[in-house]
Design a protein around this motif. Structure first.
Motif, PDB file in Angstrom:
ATOM      1  N   TYR A 169       6.034   8.724  -6.924  1.00 21.96           N
ATOM      2  CA  TYR A 169       4.626   8.536  -6.595  1.00 21.96           C
ATOM      3  C   TYR A 169       3.977   7.592  -7.620  1.00 21.96           C
ATOM      4  CZ  TYR A 169       5.711  13.188  -4.659  1.00 21.96           C
ATOM      5  OH  TYR A 169       6.301  14.259  -4.034  1.00 21.96           O
ATOM      6  N   HIS A 170       2.921   6.924  -7.186  1.00 16.22           N
ATOM      7  CA  HIS A 170       2.067   6.211  -8.120  1.00 16.22           C
ATOM      8  C   HIS A 170       1.127   7.213  -8.772  1.00 16.22           C
ATOM      9  CE1 HIS A 170       2.926   1.896  -7.595  1.00 16.22           C
ATOM     10  NE2 HIS A 170       3.245   2.212  -6.342  1.00 16.22           N
ATOM     11  N   ARG A 171       1.037   7.164 -10.083  1.00 15.13           N
ATOM     12  CA  ARG A 171       0.202   8.116 -10.819  1.00 15.13           C
ATOM     13  C   ARG A 171      -1.265   8.050 -10.380  1.00 15.13           C
ATOM     14  NH1 ARG A 171       0.565  10.041 -16.332  1.00 15.13           N
ATOM     15  NH2 ARG A 171      -1.482  10.726 -17.065  1.00 15.13           N
ATOM     16  N   ASP A 172      -1.799   6.831 -10.210  1.00 15.33           N
ATOM     17  CA  ASP A 172      -3.213   6.715  -9.853  1.00 15.33           C
ATOM     18  C   ASP A 172      -3.503   7.342  -8.497  1.00 15.33           C
ATOM     19  OD1 ASP A 172      -1.827   4.829  -8.411  1.00 15.33           O
ATOM     20  OD2 ASP A 172      -3.217   3.178  -8.798  1.00 15.33           O
ATOM     21  N   ALA A 173      -2.542   7.259  -7.573  1.00  8.18           N
ATOM     22  CA  ALA A 173      -2.728   7.879  -6.257  1.00  8.18           C
ATOM     23  C   ALA A 173      -2.742   9.401  -6.372  1.00  8.18           C
ATOM     24  CB  ALA A 173      -1.626   7.425  -5.301  1.00  8.18           C
ATOM     25  N   LEU A 174      -1.847   9.932  -7.198  1.00  6.85           N
ATOM     26  CA  LEU A 174      -1.829  11.382  -7.412  1.00  6.85           C
ATOM     27  C   LEU A 174      -3.156  11.861  -7.987  1.00  6.85           C
ATOM     28  CD1 LEU A 174       1.753  11.889  -8.930  1.00  6.85           C
ATOM     29  CD2 LEU A 174       0.986  12.542  -6.641  1.00  6.85           C
ATOM     30  N   LEU A 175      -3.679  11.131  -8.949  1.00  8.17           N
ATOM     31  CA  LEU A 175      -4.939  11.534  -9.566  1.00  8.17           C
ATOM     32  C   LEU A 175      -6.094  11.432  -8.583  1.00  8.17           C
ATOM     33  CD1 LEU A 175      -4.531   9.827 -13.068  1.00  8.17           C
ATOM     34  CD2 LEU A 175      -4.294  12.264 -12.528  1.00  8.17           C
ATOM     35  N   GLU A 176      -6.071  10.422  -7.722  1.00 14.32           N
ATOM     36  CA  GLU A 176      -7.183  10.238  -6.786  1.00 14.32           C
ATOM     37  C   GLU A 176      -7.260  11.359  -5.754  1.00 14.32           C
ATOM     38  OE1 GLU A 176      -9.103   6.802  -3.888  1.00 14.32           O
ATOM     39  OE2 GLU A 176      -7.787   6.270  -5.559  1.00 14.32           O
ATOM     40  N   VAL A 177      -6.109  11.919  -5.366  1.00 19.31           N
ATOM     41  CA  VAL A 177      -6.142  13.026  -4.394  1.00 19.31           C
ATOM     42  C   VAL A 177      -6.185  14.387  -5.083  1.00 19.31           C
ATOM     43  CG1 VAL A 177      -4.951  11.652  -2.650  1.00 19.31           C
ATOM     44  CG2 VAL A 177      -3.601  13.140  -4.175  1.00 19.31           C
ATOM     45  N   GLY A 178      -6.291  14.393  -6.404  1.00 20.91           N
ATOM     46  CA  GLY A 178      -6.419  15.662  -7.118  1.00 20.91           C
ATOM     47  C   GLY A 178      -5.116  16.327  -7.488  1.00 20.91           C
ATOM     48  N   ASN A 238       0.812  -1.216   0.000  1.00 18.40           N
ATOM     49  CA  ASN A 238       0.000   0.000   0.000  1.00 18.40           C
ATOM     50  C   ASN A 238       0.846   1.267   0.000  1.00 18.40           C
ATOM     51  OD1 ASN A 238       0.947  -0.353   2.636  1.00 18.40           O
ATOM     52  ND2 ASN A 238      -0.822   0.700   3.523  1.00 18.40           N
ATOM     53  N   THR A 239       2.151   1.140  -0.274  1.00 18.45           N
ATOM     54  CA  THR A 239       3.016   2.314  -0.378  1.00 18.45           C
ATOM     55  C   THR A 239       2.731   3.034  -1.686  1.00 18.45           C
ATOM     56  OG1 THR A 239       4.761   1.212   0.903  1.00 18.45           O
ATOM     57  CG2 THR A 239       5.396   3.140  -0.395  1.00 18.45           C
ATOM     58  N   ARG A 240       2.424   4.311  -1.598  1.00 18.59           N
ATOM     59  CA  ARG A 240       2.086   5.078  -2.793  1.00 18.59           C
ATOM     60  C   ARG A 240       3.081   6.190  -3.088  1.00 18.59           C
ATOM     61  NH1 ARG A 240      -0.035   1.270  -3.566  1.00 18.59           N
ATOM     62  NH2 ARG A 240      -2.187   0.785  -4.193  1.00 18.59           N
ATOM     63  N   ALA A 241       4.009   6.434  -2.177  1.00 20.04           N
ATOM     64  CA  ALA A 241       5.040   7.442  -2.426  1.00 20.04           C
ATOM     65  C   ALA A 241       6.265   7.107  -1.583  1.00 20.04           C
ATOM     66  CB  ALA A 241       4.534   8.847  -2.085  1.00 20.04           C
TER      67      ALA A 241
END
Length: 419
Positions: A231-240, A178-181
């Protein structure tokens, strides 16, 4: 901490007779007890840290590197030159994001691209935006243009070691799922430029690196700094994406934590940055960092009640404002008073903290030095700056941090401040 409480009872009673017991207790809590607990917790955590080794994947994923640049004509070439030396095995896309610079940043980037010999797996594009919109906006524009699922951010005055990207990706892939960054290790590359830069060399090497490593042990490095992180791209997009704030990197990291994800730290993925060389530049930078912390609290208040290990560091950071306020308003004047024989706040007993400070720095030095040796690096012998760092750095930093907290709380005008 309990030993400090016990040994300070006479000091507490003497000070209470002068300023009342509640005020005296408040002073001791934030001058001695809380900092003592924090340092002890830090040391025990670092000595207990047995993180998993970096895993070598069968194939390395593609990376998109976002290099936000504003008025970086003098430094962007060096940054691109360091990227050209990267030995990362996977595909790399480099996007130089010129945020409406009025100097020759875009031309310097284009010239560097023409002169440098990039490996076949590294492709570079310069995106020249005519209007200056701010770092967050230009990073979000770069995120839209990026083609890969892993996003790396690098400041335009940052220089990577040849294996930095490889180590950063391997740490991301070796950490919990679950590490995203993951934040890279930022060190000072211009420490010989001035004494101020030399002091910051030890701050980055000791203070910042130690705190990030400790926080990652508890699954929540609080700042995946924009200077060098992945960072994971999908995580960046999910938080805006990156928010329109002065401290966009800390607010973004806290948004990831609020989602329940983990943020880590790669202590051996090293990048070098140019630290401020004058106290004025340093003060503006640390003021901006302090404002970013207040912004993070304003944007992510839910983290205060989030049930996870890293929540304790959110509360920990809440203590910085009163600690810096008491240090600035009470302790510094107390040291001045002690020079004239008035030992209300500081006195001969205060000198007993020096062996503890030396021990704390020795432990961190040994941990960091071991990491350096594993990479064939050596710590430069800048011990004069180390002594000044141990004795006086807080006097330089904590008042300007307090200035930053107050500026943000009062809603003062925001700007980058170090250019």
């Amino acid at each position: 901490m309990f030993f400090s409480i016990w040994i300070s009872q006479y000091w507490l009673s003497e000070l209470a007779a002068l300023v009342t017991y509640p005020i005296a207790l408040l002073c001791l809590v934030f001058i001695a007890y809380v900092p003592g607990f924090m340092n002890a917790f830090l040391i025990v955590s670092l000595l207990s840290d047995k993180r998993p080794k970096r895993r070598t994947p069968e194939t390395y994923p593609g990376l998109s590197i976002l290099v936000a640049a504003y008025q970086e004509e003098a430094t962007i070439g060096g940054t691109l030159a360091s990227i050209a030396k990267e030995t990362y095995p996977g595909d790399v896309e480099v996007l130089v994001l010129n945020d409406g610079s009025t100097d020759g940043t875009a031309a310097a980037a284009e010239a560097a691209c023409a002169l440098l010999s990039f490996p076949n797996n590294i492709k570079v594009r310069v995106l020249d935006y005519a209007q200056n919109r701010g770092k967050a906006a230009v990073l979000n524009a770069g995120l839209e243009a990026a083609v890969h699922d892993l996003i790396v951010t690098i400041d335009a005055d940052t220089r990577l070691r040849s294996d930095s990207l490889t180590r950063l990706v391997e740490r991301l892939l070796s950490d919990p799922e679950n590490t995203r960054a993951v934040a890279g290790a930022i060190l000072v590359g211009n420490s010989r430029a001035s004494l101020m830069a030399g002091l910051q060399e030890w701050d980055y090497f000791h203070g910042i690196a130690a705190v990030k490593r400790m926080q990652s042990l508890y699954h929540g490095t609080l700042v995946a700094q924009g200077a060098f992180s992945i960072y994971h791209r999908d995580a960046l997009l999910e938080v805006g994406g990156w928010p329109e704030t002065v401290g966009e990197d800390i607010v973004l990291t806290w948004a990831l934590l609020e989602k329940g994800w983990r943020t880590g730290y790669a202590e051996d993925a090293i990048a070098f940055t140019n630290a401020p060389t004058t106290y004025r530049q340093f003060a503006h930078q640390r003021r901006r960092w302090a404002r970013g912390l207040i912004e993070a609290f304003q944007h992510q208040q839910k983290l205060l009640v989030k049930r996870r290990l890293s929540t304790m560091f959110i509360w920990w950071n809440m203590l910085f404002l009163p600690m810096d306020a008491v240090f600035t308003i009470v302790f510094i004047p107390g040291v001045v008073a002690a020079l004239f024989g008035y030992y209300w706040i500081a006195g001969p007993m205060t000198l007993l903290t020096l062996p503890l400070a030396a021990f704390w720095n020795l432990v961190i030095f040994r941990i960091q030095n071991r990491m350096f040796r594993e990479q064939g690096m050596k710590v430069r012998r800048h011990y004069g700056a180390l002594v000044l760092y141990i004795l006086f750095y807080a006097v330089l930093m904590q008042p300007v941090s307090l200035w930053g907290y107050v500026s943000e709380i009062l809603g003062r005008k925001k700007n980058w401040g170090t250019k």
